[in-house]
Scaffold this motif. Sequence first.
Motif, mmCIF file in Angstrom:
data_model
loop_
_atom_site.group_PDB
_atom_site.id
_atom_site.type_symbol
_atom_site.label_atom_id
_atom_site.label_comp_id
_atom_site.label_asym_id
_atom_site.label_seq_id
_atom_site.Cartn_x
_atom_site.Cartn_y
_atom_site.Cartn_z
ATOM 1 N N GLY A 1 6.572 -15.270 -3.022
ATOM 2 C CA GLY A 1 6.706 -14.801 -1.646
ATOM 3 C C GLY A 1 7.438 -15.792 -0.767
ATOM 4 N N GLU A 2 7.142 -17.082 -0.952
ATOM 5 C CA GLU A 2 7.828 -18.119 -0.172
ATOM 6 C C GLU A 2 9.323 -18.137 -0.488
ATOM 7 N N LEU A 3 9.659 -17.931 -1.757
ATOM 8 C CA LEU A 3 11.065 -17.882 -2.144
ATOM 9 C C LEU A 3 11.749 -16.694 -1.472
ATOM 10 N N PHE A 4 11.053 -15.563 -1.441
ATOM 11 C CA PHE A 4 11.585 -14.359 -0.781
ATOM 12 C C PHE A 4 11.802 -14.632 0.711
ATOM 13 N N LYS A 5 10.825 -15.267 1.349
ATOM 14 C CA LYS A 5 10.941 -15.584 2.772
ATOM 15 C C LYS A 5 12.144 -16.488 3.033
ATOM 16 N N SER A 6 12.318 -17.502 2.183
ATOM 17 C CA SER A 6 13.384 -18.473 2.407
ATOM 18 C C SER A 6 14.768 -17.870 2.195
ATOM 19 N N MET A 7 14.848 -16.834 1.327
ATOM 20 C CA MET A 7 16.145 -16.235 1.006
ATOM 21 C C MET A 7 16.490 -15.046 1.895
ATOM 22 N N THR A 8 15.518 -14.555 2.670
ATOM 23 C CA THR A 8 15.762 -13.360 3.485
ATOM 24 C C THR A 8 15.501 -13.571 4.971
ATOM 25 N N SER A 9 14.849 -14.691 5.326
ATOM 26 C CA SER A 9 14.442 -14.960 6.713
ATOM 27 C C SER A 9 13.433 -13.945 7.220
ATOM 28 N N CYS A 10 12.729 -13.287 6.288
ATOM 29 C CA CYS A 10 11.665 -12.364 6.665
ATOM 30 C C CYS A 10 10.421 -13.185 6.995
ATOM 31 N N ASN A 11 9.942 -13.083 8.229
ATOM 32 C CA ASN A 11 8.807 -13.875 8.681
ATOM 33 C C ASN A 11 7.500 -13.168 8.330
ATOM 34 N N MET A 12 6.746 -13.728 7.364
ATOM 35 C CA MET A 12 5.471 -13.145 6.951
ATOM 36 C C MET A 12 4.393 -14.221 7.010
ATOM 37 N N PRO B 1 0.838 -1.199 0.000
ATOM 38 C CA PRO B 1 0.000 0.000 0.000
ATOM 39 C C PRO B 1 0.877 1.255 0.000
ATOM 40 N N PRO B 2 0.381 2.365 -0.545
ATOM 41 C CA PRO B 2 1.186 3.601 -0.576
ATOM 42 C C PRO B 2 1.661 4.057 0.797
ATOM 43 N N SER B 3 0.881 3.740 1.832
ATOM 44 C CA SER B 3 1.231 4.191 3.187
ATOM 45 C C SER B 3 2.254 3.298 3.880
ATOM 46 N N PHE B 4 2.607 2.172 3.266
ATOM 47 C CA PHE B 4 3.550 1.253 3.925
ATOM 48 C C PHE B 4 4.904 1.944 4.094
ATOM 49 N N PRO B 5 5.525 1.860 5.271
ATOM 50 C CA PRO B 5 6.761 2.603 5.567
ATOM 51 C C PRO B 5 8.032 1.992 4.979
ATOM 52 N N ALA B 6 8.003 1.694 3.679
ATOM 53 C CA ALA B 6 9.200 1.206 2.980
ATOM 54 C C ALA B 6 9.051 1.562 1.513
ATOM 55 N N ASN B 7 10.136 2.016 0.923
ATOM 56 C CA ASN B 7 10.105 2.404 -0.495
ATOM 57 C C ASN B 7 10.983 1.531 -1.370
ATOM 58 N N ASN B 8 11.635 0.538 -0.783
ATOM 59 C CA ASN B 8 12.464 -0.387 -1.546
ATOM 60 C C ASN B 8 12.620 -1.671 -0.735
ATOM 61 N N VAL B 9 13.259 -2.660 -1.329
ATOM 62 C CA VAL B 9 13.384 -3.968 -0.673
ATOM 63 C C VAL B 9 14.215 -3.889 0.596
ATOM 64 N N ALA B 10 15.290 -3.111 0.584
ATOM 65 C CA ALA B 10 16.143 -2.988 1.765
ATOM 66 C C ALA B 10 15.359 -2.414 2.947
ATOM 67 N N GLU B 11 14.550 -1.388 2.694
ATOM 68 C CA GLU B 11 13.740 -0.793 3.756
ATOM 69 C C GLU B 11 12.653 -1.762 4.217
ATOM 70 N N PHE B 12 12.117 -2.554 3.285
ATOM 71 C CA PHE B 12 11.111 -3.561 3.640
ATOM 72 C C PHE B 12 11.719 -4.593 4.591
ATOM 73 N N LEU B 13 12.927 -5.047 4.281
ATOM 74 C CA LEU B 13 13.585 -6.047 5.126
ATOM 75 C C LEU B 13 13.905 -5.478 6.512
ATOM 76 N N ALA B 14 14.276 -4.201 6.549
ATOM 77 C CA ALA B 14 14.548 -3.567 7.839
ATOM 78 C C ALA B 14 13.263 -3.481 8.666
ATOM 79 N N TYR B 15 12.164 -3.137 8.017
ATOM 80 C CA TYR B 15 10.875 -3.072 8.709
ATOM 81 C C TYR B 15 10.485 -4.461 9.211
ATOM 82 N N CYS B 16 10.693 -5.480 8.367
ATOM 83 C CA CYS B 16 10.364 -6.852 8.737
ATOM 84 C C CYS B 16 11.159 -7.293 9.969
ATOM 85 N N LYS B 17 12.425 -6.930 10.018
ATOM 86 C CA LYS B 17 13.286 -7.308 11.142
ATOM 87 C C LYS B 17 12.820 -6.661 12.443
#
Length: 320
Positions: free
Chosen positions: A166-177, A129-145
């Motif tokens: 999404g599952e591939l992304f989770k497995s490669m980043t350890s981002c728990n979603m 969503p536009p309001s989500f506090p991340a503008n790129n993948v690196a910021e998304f991963l930081a938010y996830c952590k």
Amino acid sequence: MQLKQLLLGLCVLLGMTTGAWAQKYPDRPIKWIVPYPPAGTTDVIARIVAQPLSEVLGQQVIVENRPGGGNNIGTEAVIKAAPDGYTMLFVNPANGINATLYKNLPFNFVRDIAPVAGLVRTPNVMVVPPSFPANNVAEFLAYCKNNVSKINMASSGSGTSVHMSGELFKSMTSCNMLHVPYKGAGPALVDLMGNQVQVLFDNLPSSAGHIKSGKLKALAVTSANREPSLPNVPTVGETVPGYEATAWFGVGMPKGTPRDIINRMNAAINKVMSEPKVRERLAELGGVPITGTPDDFGKIIQAETDKWAKVVKFAGATAE
């Protein structure tokens, strides 16, 4: 000797009957089953192709949405249909993925569907969503952590390329979603734009318009290279080295459909896919044509089934 001559005569007669049948084909409307609800990528692509295909064939190609069961309900309906060329399946990534994801399917897709023709291959796109506090993948991963277990990952259904990307992304980043499956991209997009879920690895065609209108924010595309229709959007792989996932689409018919009919439909689809207006429309949605012979598409189905089997097993994903 008389028996041999009789059998030979029957074979010749059957060949002539099949040939005559194929020459008349099609002489009535053709049903094209899309195993998802309206507004998703499969539906969008099918409707772009169906009208010009109707014109080439001289008979209407009717798109019928039959969602449910992670794509399996519509698929099984085609498998059980008469092999007469009047029922087609919109083949999509879930058909390859489900072969491993589901343990007790009542069919074997590679065995029970006859490949007809490839259509396009498209990237997926990681949207929030536009309001989500991340503008790129690196910021998304930081938010996830920093917000463990607070991200709900929508998908168009268990086993879809949207889910497995999404599952591939989770497995490669350890981002728990938390995976939240929907009965197609349409309802998933509604909840994403309503901030009920936080991220979707959607097939690009169904999200493209929402991205351009500002209703969704694209963080990255899932292809190996940047997508020309979204030149300013990076790839996931630029932040997560080695990540790559694309969606592929085509047409299948029930096993046992006469080869002459399959070849007739293959030629018609290839003709449609060569039309500049169709190619231009699909290119706007990130679609790259994958036309060829029925056997060419069969090789794609097998290769994608093998590829995603490894991802499913690695992710430990299952569905009933």
